[in-house]
Design a protein around this motif. Structure first.
Motif, PDB file in Angstrom:
ATOM      1  N   ALA A   1      36.094  33.003  31.807  1.00  9.85           N
ATOM      2  CA  ALA A   1      36.298  31.630  30.648  1.00  9.85           C
ATOM      3  C   ALA A   1      37.707  31.447  30.438  1.00  9.85           C
ATOM      4  O   ALA A   1      38.692  32.679  30.191  1.00  9.85           O
ATOM      5  CB  ALA A   1      35.116  31.497  29.890  1.00  9.85           C
ATOM      6  N   SER A   2      38.080  30.370  30.173  1.00 10.92           N
ATOM      7  CA  SER A   2      39.529  29.950  29.782  1.00 10.92           C
ATOM      8  C   SER A   2      39.689  30.659  28.198  1.00 10.92           C
ATOM      9  O   SER A   2      41.069  31.034  27.939  1.00 10.92           O
ATOM     10  CB  SER A   2      39.761  28.583  29.603  1.00 10.92           C
TER      11      SER A   2
ATOM     12  N   ASN B   1      40.462  35.512  31.442  1.00 13.39           N
ATOM     13  CA  ASN B   1      40.890  34.357  31.843  1.00 13.39           C
ATOM     14  C   ASN B   1      41.780  34.434  32.968  1.00 13.39           C
ATOM     15  O   ASN B   1      42.410  35.275  33.173  1.00 13.39           O
ATOM     16  CB  ASN B   1      41.403  33.448  30.571  1.00 13.39           C
ATOM     17  N   ALA B   2      41.999  33.220  33.704  1.00 15.30           N
ATOM     18  CA  ALA B   2      42.883  33.139  34.857  1.00 15.30           C
ATOM     19  C   ALA B   2      44.482  33.185  34.499  1.00 15.30           C
ATOM     20  O   ALA B   2      44.856  34.395  35.409  1.00 15.30           O
ATOM     21  CB  ALA B   2      42.954  31.650  35.446  1.00 15.30           C
ATOM     22  N   GLU B   3      44.922  32.929  33.317  1.00 16.07           N
ATOM     23  CA  GLU B   3      46.315  33.194  33.081  1.00 16.07           C
ATOM     24  C   GLU B   3      46.442  34.696  32.953  1.00 16.07           C
ATOM     25  O   GLU B   3      47.469  35.062  33.411  1.00 16.07           O
ATOM     26  CB  GLU B   3      46.467  32.573  31.717  1.00 16.07           C
ATOM     27  N   ARG B   4      45.627  35.466  32.163  1.00 12.61           N
ATOM     28  CA  ARG B   4      45.785  36.911  31.899  1.00 12.61           C
ATOM     29  C   ARG B   4      45.660  37.606  33.287  1.00 12.61           C
ATOM     30  O   ARG B   4      46.360  38.591  33.631  1.00 12.61           O
ATOM     31  CB  ARG B   4      44.681  37.260  31.102  1.00 12.61           C
TER      32      ARG B   4
ATOM     33  N   LEU C   1      47.880  40.525  37.722  1.00 12.74           N
ATOM     34  CA  LEU C   1      48.134  40.727  39.388  1.00 12.74           C
ATOM     35  C   LEU C   1      49.610  40.588  39.850  1.00 12.74           C
ATOM     36  O   LEU C   1      50.034  41.434  40.999  1.00 12.74           O
ATOM     37  CB  LEU C   1      47.254  39.754  40.319  1.00 12.74           C
ATOM     38  N   ASN C   2      50.261  39.765  39.382  1.00 11.79           N
ATOM     39  CA  ASN C   2      51.738  39.816  39.649  1.00 11.79           C
ATOM     40  C   ASN C   2      52.472  40.880  39.324  1.00 11.79           C
ATOM     41  O   ASN C   2      53.326  41.533  40.062  1.00 11.79           O
ATOM     42  CB  ASN C   2      52.539  38.255  39.251  1.00 11.79           C
TER      43      ASN C   2
ATOM     44  N   ARG D   1      41.101  29.651  40.559  1.00  8.62           N
ATOM     45  CA  ARG D   1      42.531  29.783  40.136  1.00  8.62           C
ATOM     46  C   ARG D   1      43.042  31.294  40.516  1.00  8.62           C
ATOM     47  O   ARG D   1      43.780  31.416  41.387  1.00  8.62           O
ATOM     48  CB  ARG D   1      43.013  29.422  38.692  1.00  8.62           C
ATOM     49  N   ILE D   2      42.113  32.120  40.040  1.00 14.52           N
ATOM     50  CA  ILE D   2      42.325  33.610  40.462  1.00 14.52           C
ATOM     51  C   ILE D   2      42.382  34.026  41.714  1.00 14.52           C
ATOM     52  O   ILE D   2      43.211  34.589  42.445  1.00 14.52           O
ATOM     53  CB  ILE D   2      41.282  34.476  39.608  1.00 14.52           C
ATOM     54  N   TYR D   3      41.130  33.461  42.666  1.00 15.35           N
ATOM     55  CA  TYR D   3      41.089  33.428  44.097  1.00 15.35           C
ATOM     56  C   TYR D   3      42.293  32.895  44.691  1.00 15.35           C
ATOM     57  O   TYR D   3      42.827  33.894  45.692  1.00 15.35           O
ATOM     58  CB  TYR D   3      39.728  32.426  44.382  1.00 15.35           C
TER      59      TYR D   3
END
Length: 266
Positions: free
Chosen positions: A20-21, A26-29, A34-35, A62-64
């Motif tokens: 969840a955001s 969350n996607a940003e974290r 990943l990067n 977003r993560i996918y």
């Protein structure tokens, strides 16, 4: 910051808990981790360590998308390792990896979308309470729990859920390809053990973090690249969650979910 080891290792990014955001997953974290893991000079592979029942469709998508972008660059393998559970939105994320591993007793799957709520219209009638709702836009309050859910509303909302489900299916198929079996039940929302998931093509092999690391280095060598949580943010989140529990509220920003079970979620 943490010093990264100078010898080859697995770069771990953890996906832990509800996606969840406003949660740690969350996607940003996750994307930031990943990067960091992908770009680190000595990471032999990026390992998504997943222990999650799923959650937000948008955060999962977003993560996918970021994993698929890195996977297509093809510089190093991306492996998803499911711990206790990799279901719904968490499986959505895993499907983007080059390969998925899990334990024999891991829970895997639940490719579906769920909306859940309550109807209170009879309760307020019996208590003699009058509900006052004004809207600009005749359908603005179409999921109001104090109004009966009529046939047209149900049909409309089902189309939204079906559309979101189809996005989920299409992305799993794009990620897994011909490895998936042709069993229609795969996309029905059912969940399986890791051992059963191999036969269905949902995962590629049974493995653990230790044995996976040894397959690369003959010893356990990994480093966690997930960004650390800000201590104040962690404390405020815990306070908000505790307050929500005491008040009987759920802290889900979206009614649709890819999660077992929830409001609307994966």
């Amino acid at each position: 910051g943490r010093g990264m080891p100078a010898q080859p290792h697995l770069g771990i990014v953890t996906v832990d808990g509800v996606i969840a955001s406003d949660s740690p997953a969350n996607a940003e974290r996750i994307i930031s981790g990943l990067n960091r893991a992908w770009e680190a000079e000595h990471t032999e592979a990026v390992l998504l360590h997943i222990n999650s029942p799923g959650g937000s469709p948008v955060q999962s998508q977003r993560i996918y998308a970021e994993i698929m972008r890195l996977r297509e660059a093809g510089d190093k393998p991306i492996i998803a390792l499911i711990e206790d559970i990799g279901a719904s939105g968490a499986y959505y994320i895993a499907a983007a990896a080059d390969e998925i591993a899990a334990s024999p007793a891991s829970l895997v799957g639940s490719i579906g979308v769920i909306y859940s709520g309550f109807g209170f219209e009879r309760a307020i009638d019996s208590l003699g309470i009058e509900r006052r709702v004004l809207t600009a836009g005749e359908n603005k309050a179409f999921l109001d729990p104090f109004k009966p859910l009529d046939e047209d509303t149900t049909e409309f909302w089902q189309q939204v859920l079906d559309n979101t489900h189809q996005q989920f299916i299409d992305d799993v198929v794009a990620g897994r390809g011909e490895r998936l079996s042709d069993d229609d039940e795969i996309f029905s929302g059912l969940i399986w053990s890791g051992e059963q998931a191999i036969e269905l093509g949902l995962i590629d092999r049974l493995d653990s973090l230790e044995s996976l690391s040894r397959s690369y280095f003959d010893e356990a060598r990994w480093e966690d690249y997930t960004p650390a949580q800000d201590p104040f943010e962690r404390l405020s989140r815990r306070f908000a969650q505790t307050a929500a529990q005491l008040l009987g509220l759920k802290g889900s920003p979206s009614p649709v979910s890819l999660q077992m079970p929830s409001d609307v979620s994966y």
